[in-house]
Scaffold this active site. Structure first.
Site, mmCIF file in Angstrom:
data_model
loop_
_atom_site.group_PDB
_atom_site.id
_atom_site.type_symbol
_atom_site.label_atom_id
_atom_site.label_comp_id
_atom_site.label_asym_id
_atom_site.label_seq_id
_atom_site.Cartn_x
_atom_site.Cartn_y
_atom_site.Cartn_z
ATOM 1 N N LYS A 127 0.838 -1.194 0.000
ATOM 2 C CA LYS A 127 0.000 0.000 0.000
ATOM 3 C C LYS A 127 0.878 1.250 0.000
ATOM 4 C CE LYS A 127 -4.227 -1.706 0.211
ATOM 5 N NZ LYS A 127 -5.254 -1.387 -0.804
ATOM 6 N N LYS B 262 -13.690 -6.835 -7.669
ATOM 7 C CA LYS B 262 -14.044 -7.096 -6.277
ATOM 8 C C LYS B 262 -15.551 -7.293 -6.200
ATOM 9 C CE LYS B 262 -10.360 -4.255 -4.224
ATOM 10 N NZ LYS B 262 -10.071 -2.989 -3.499
#
Length: 326
Positions: free
Chosen positions: A149, A245
């Protein structure tokens, strides 16, 4: 056949703190949908996505709003017309898949005509200072695929620190819309130098036109820029891959359609997740069969998963057993 729908909020503690460029959290808040019929139970789980304006209370209300339609017999096809893509529809859609499989006395994978296999999942390193991220990378350097991240004013030092600490791992960079047109080319070059495998959503959704013009070696994957099947065509000049997703598409039904279309259009495919339990990952494991990247480590980031859960061995995730889902 009459069916009863229930929806509840559940909370699962995260192991430590999970941080991305937009904030941190210490627990996973999920909405669990349960549909009962003739003594059988189907379940689905979703995680509201605040980036898109979803809240835990709003999603719970949206799930409950279809109770009467489900009671009257609405199926998965009807659900696509009743609820918009998003977390609420995901929970209901996956619960319907689970119930349908139990009513048929077959697994969801059998209904889909596939024989699922174990997958290698990415393992996510939370955003932090370069030294902290390097320490986490070193601790997980045995894993074949790491997802890092980013999205700060100094992503270069973080990329270099992680690569130095995990020299053999394949690495996905997730900027979470944190880069700009001014630093894009510089970051792309650093990623190439560091042998990064994939860069996820470098520019903000809706402001990613520069990706159509810039030279790159490392492929770029859309996440916030892509939600459902209809989004794909417009992204062909900007992205090399798409992250599907279930909480964005609104369930496995749309996810399967989106994956097929993405492959037809020539995209690489990642199947990703929010931070949720094994119940949310289970249908995604089936969706992730035969894609380039699986990012289904949600339960690995929790201090406590629901039981029974998915079986993980290191970074290998196995298909769900019937006592969990499907």
């Amino acid at each position: 056949m009459r069916r009863n729908l229930e929806a509840t909020i559940e909370r699962f503690p995260i192991a430590g703190v999970f941080t991305i460029s937009r904030g941190s959290k210490t627990e996973a808040e999920v909405v669990t949908c349960t549909i009962r019929a003739d003594g059988l139970i189907g379940r689905g789980e979703c995680v509201p996505y605040r980036r898109y304006g979803e809240t835990i209370e709003g999603v719970l209300e949206d799930v409950r709003s279809v109770s009467e339609a489900i009671f009257e017999g609405a199926d998965r096809a009807g659900l696509q017309r009743i609820l918009k893509p998003g977390a609420a529809r995901n929970a209901v859609d996956c619960a319907l898949w689970d119930l349908e499989a139990k009513q048929a006395g077959r697994s969801v994978s059998a209904l889909l005509g596939i024989t699922p296999r174990p997958l290698t999942t990415a393992f996510t390193l939370s955003l932090g200072e370069p030294e902290a991220m390097a320490a986490e990378a070193a601790k997980n350097a045995h894993r074949p695929l790491l997802k890092v991240k980013l999205g700060t004013a100094d992503d270069e030092s973080r990329m270099r620190a992680v690569r130095l600490a995990a020299p053999q791992s394949a690495i996905i960079i997730d900027a979470n819309e944190g880069w700009t047109e001014d630093n894009l080319e510089r970051h792309l070059q650093i990623a190439e130098d560091l042998r990064i495998a994939l860069i996820e959503q470098p520019l903000p959704a809706g402001r990613d036109e520069a990706l159509a013009r810039v030279h790159r070696v490392v492929p770029v994957c859309a996440d916030e820029s892509v939600h459902a099947t209809e989004d794909l065509e417009a992204l062909r000049d900007r992205y090399d891959a798409v992250n599907i997703k279930l909480d964005k598409t609104g369930g496995l039904t749309e996810g399967l359609r989106m994956k097929a279309e993405a492959k037809r259009l020539g995209f690489q495919v990642m199947v990703g997740c929010m931070v949720g339990t094994s119940l949310a990952m289970a249908p995604a494991v089936l969706l992730a069969q035969d894609v380039e990247y699986a990012d289904l480590d949600g339960p690995l980031l929790l201090a406590r998963d629901r039981q029974p859960g998915l079986r993980y061995e290191g970074s290998t995730v196995f298909p769900p057993a019937a006592d969990l889902w499907g």
